[in-house]
Design an enzyme around this catalytic site. Structure first.
Site, PDB file in Angstrom:
ATOM      1  N   TRP A 146    -100.016-110.445 -30.082  1.00 12.98           N
ATOM      2  CA  TRP A 146     -99.844-109.339 -30.504  1.00 12.98           C
ATOM      3  C   TRP A 146    -100.274-108.536 -31.552  1.00 12.98           C
ATOM      4  O   TRP A 146    -100.920-107.301 -31.081  1.00 12.98           O
ATOM      5  CB  TRP A 146     -98.527-109.102 -31.569  1.00 12.98           C
TER       6      TRP A 146
ATOM      7  N   ARG B 218    -108.800-115.635 -38.257  1.00 17.27           N
ATOM      8  CA  ARG B 218    -109.205-116.493 -39.197  1.00 17.27           C
ATOM      9  C   ARG B 218    -110.352-118.010 -38.418  1.00 17.27           C
ATOM     10  O   ARG B 218    -111.394-118.226 -38.160  1.00 17.27           O
ATOM     11  CB  ARG B 218    -108.341-117.547 -39.780  1.00 17.27           C
TER      12      ARG B 218
ATOM     13  N   ALA C 246     -95.601-109.220 -25.856  1.00 16.52           N
ATOM     14  CA  ALA C 246     -97.434-108.736 -25.844  1.00 16.52           C
ATOM     15  C   ALA C 246     -97.438-108.599 -24.484  1.00 16.52           C
ATOM     16  O   ALA C 246     -98.432-107.442 -24.154  1.00 16.52           O
ATOM     17  CB  ALA C 246     -97.844-109.579 -26.651  1.00 16.52           C
TER      18      ALA C 246
ATOM     19  N   LYS D 168     -83.603-112.796 -34.811  1.00 20.31           N
ATOM     20  CA  LYS D 168     -83.164-113.001 -33.311  1.00 20.31           C
ATOM     21  C   LYS D 168     -83.567-114.003 -32.674  1.00 20.31           C
ATOM     22  O   LYS D 168     -83.337-114.404 -31.089  1.00 20.31           O
ATOM     23  CB  LYS D 168     -83.307-111.655 -32.982  1.00 20.31           C
TER      24      LYS D 168
ATOM     25  N   ASP E  90     -84.509-106.301 -30.234  1.00 24.19           N
ATOM     26  CA  ASP E  90     -85.795-107.568 -29.754  1.00 24.19           C
ATOM     27  C   ASP E  90     -84.995-108.654 -30.027  1.00 24.19           C
ATOM     28  O   ASP E  90     -85.448-109.695 -28.878  1.00 24.19           O
ATOM     29  CB  ASP E  90     -85.997-108.037 -31.751  1.00 24.19           C
TER      30      ASP E  90
ATOM     31  N   THR F 282     -85.908-111.030 -26.165  1.00 22.05           N
ATOM     32  CA  THR F 282     -86.435-112.108 -26.370  1.00 22.05           C
ATOM     33  C   THR F 282     -85.359-113.454 -25.686  1.00 22.05           C
ATOM     34  O   THR F 282     -85.990-114.464 -25.341  1.00 22.05           O
ATOM     35  CB  THR F 282     -86.756-112.212 -27.930  1.00 22.05           C
TER      36      THR F 282
ATOM     37  N   SER G 183     -90.856-114.992 -23.979  1.00 19.40           N
ATOM     38  CA  SER G 183     -89.994-115.145 -25.277  1.00 19.40           C
ATOM     39  C   SER G 183     -90.525-116.654 -25.264  1.00 19.40           C
ATOM     40  O   SER G 183     -90.329-117.516 -24.330  1.00 19.40           O
ATOM     41  CB  SER G 183     -88.908-114.879 -25.311  1.00 19.40           C
TER      42      SER G 183
ATOM     43  N   ASN H 105     -89.770-118.336 -28.142  1.00 17.36           N
ATOM     44  CA  ASN H 105     -88.616-118.923 -29.020  1.00 17.36           C
ATOM     45  C   ASN H 105     -87.417-119.642 -27.373  1.00 17.36           C
ATOM     46  O   ASN H 105     -87.015-120.175 -27.239  1.00 17.36           O
ATOM     47  CB  ASN H 105     -87.741-118.074 -29.766  1.00 17.36           C
TER      48      ASN H 105
ATOM     49  N   GLU I  79     -91.670-119.250 -34.057  1.00 20.35           N
ATOM     50  CA  GLU I  79     -91.163-118.366 -35.322  1.00 20.35           C
ATOM     51  C   GLU I  79     -89.632-119.257 -35.321  1.00 20.35           C
ATOM     52  O   GLU I  79     -89.485-120.077 -36.729  1.00 20.35           O
ATOM     53  CB  GLU I  79     -91.097-117.944 -35.478  1.00 20.35           C
TER      54      GLU I  79
END
Length: 306
Positions: free
Chosen positions: A13, A33, A112, A163, A216, A220, A226, A228, A253
């Protein structure tokens, strides 16, 4: 004249936002990072920071930035979820760490991979400061990504977080080949469950039916893009949580959010049956097919009752 933007986090993303805003003519710098070093030098002489790290990446990043954040510099939070320890949304975590800087939330159906292909999408930019939200809406909207605004950051974040849990459940439903009727029923009741959390956290019910909620969810809960949804399919096929996450090889997530939602719900006695069954499957307390049966055998009640 374009904005000077720093994007922190170059996952799928974050990199997508870098590409979109660069094409719009903005001057975009970035930090990950993986780069090592500090993102602090990026804060000098810029107009906006967008943070696109996973939820668990917020705390260590905030420690690097604390004490260096210019008070008037806006931050757009692009992370989704509810922190399991602090039971806070991403924007709440940022404000706890950095103080009362101008904070916005970007959320919506943002697969994305589709945006990377140049396919069109829309998202919502939520900010309690309407004028700031509208100014950045004008500056950041462009070909491929249309932005809408609202003044409900918390409701927008809660919708975007919950969601993901319902998308895991939708993946389980499809993985078990339960059909369109069952999935439609699941998504409809999932919306009601999302509304319980949104209203419980002080958000607006209207955000449930906006781009960060229903919009969303539709993306998803129906796309193999997705993470998830894919996690739910893998769970239905008999994978454990650890095996599913390893195969996806990215943050899912909805897993942490499901557990955080139940932790939030307990003292308030919120009814979140889909979250409960998703967690029971993740914890191997129940088989996916039995979780569906448990939902179908719940006490009968009026549709409007949550």
């Amino acid at each position: 004249m374009g904005l000077r933007i720093a994007v922190l986090g170059r996952g799928a993303w974050g990199q997508t936002l870098i590409d979109i805003w660069s094409r719009q003519g903005h001057q975009v710098g970035s930090w990950s990072r993986r780069d090592g070093g500090s993102p602090v030098p990026l804060l000098a002489s810029i107009d906006l920071v967008a943070v696109a790290v996973s939820l668990v990446g917020i705390e260590p990043l905030a420690k690097l930035l604390k004490g260096h954040w210019p008070a008037s510099l806006p931050l757009i939070s692009c992370s989704k979820g509810i922190d399991l320890e602090q039971l806070a949304t991403p924007s709440q975590l940022w404000q706890q760490a950095l103080g009362s800087m101008p904070c916005l939330v970007l959320s919506g159906p943002n697969l994305a991979a589709e945006l990377k292909q140049g396919l069109p999408a829309a998202s919502v930019l939520a900010c309690s400061d309407a004028s700031l939200g509208q100014r950045l809406q004008d500056q950041l909207s462009g070909e491929g990504l249309r932005l809408y605004t609202n003044q409900d950051p918390i409701g927008t974040e809660a919708a975007g977080a919950l969601k993901n849990v319902i998308a895991v459940a939708a993946g389980i439903s499809d993985g078990l080949r339960l059909g369109a009727n069952a999935k439609a029923s699941l998504l409809c009741r999932g919306l009601a469950e999302m509304g319980v959390v949104i209203e419980g956290l002080g958000g607006s019910a209207s955000s449930l039916y906006g781009l960060a909620g229903l919009g969303d969810l539709l993306a998803t809960a129906n796309s193999p893009l997705s993470r998830n949804y894919r996690c739910g399919v893998l769970l239905a096929e008999g994978r454990t949580e650890e095996e599913a996450v390893a195969e996806i090889a990215a943050t899912v997530e909805g897993i942490r959010t499901a557990r955080a939602a139940l932790k939030l719900a307990r003292p308030h006695h919120w009814k979140l049956p889909i979250c409960e069954q998703v967690v029971a499957v993740l914890d191997t307390q129940i088989r996916p097919a039995d979780a569906v049966r448990a939902l179908m055998e719940r006490e009968l009640k009026p549709e409007a009752q949550k």
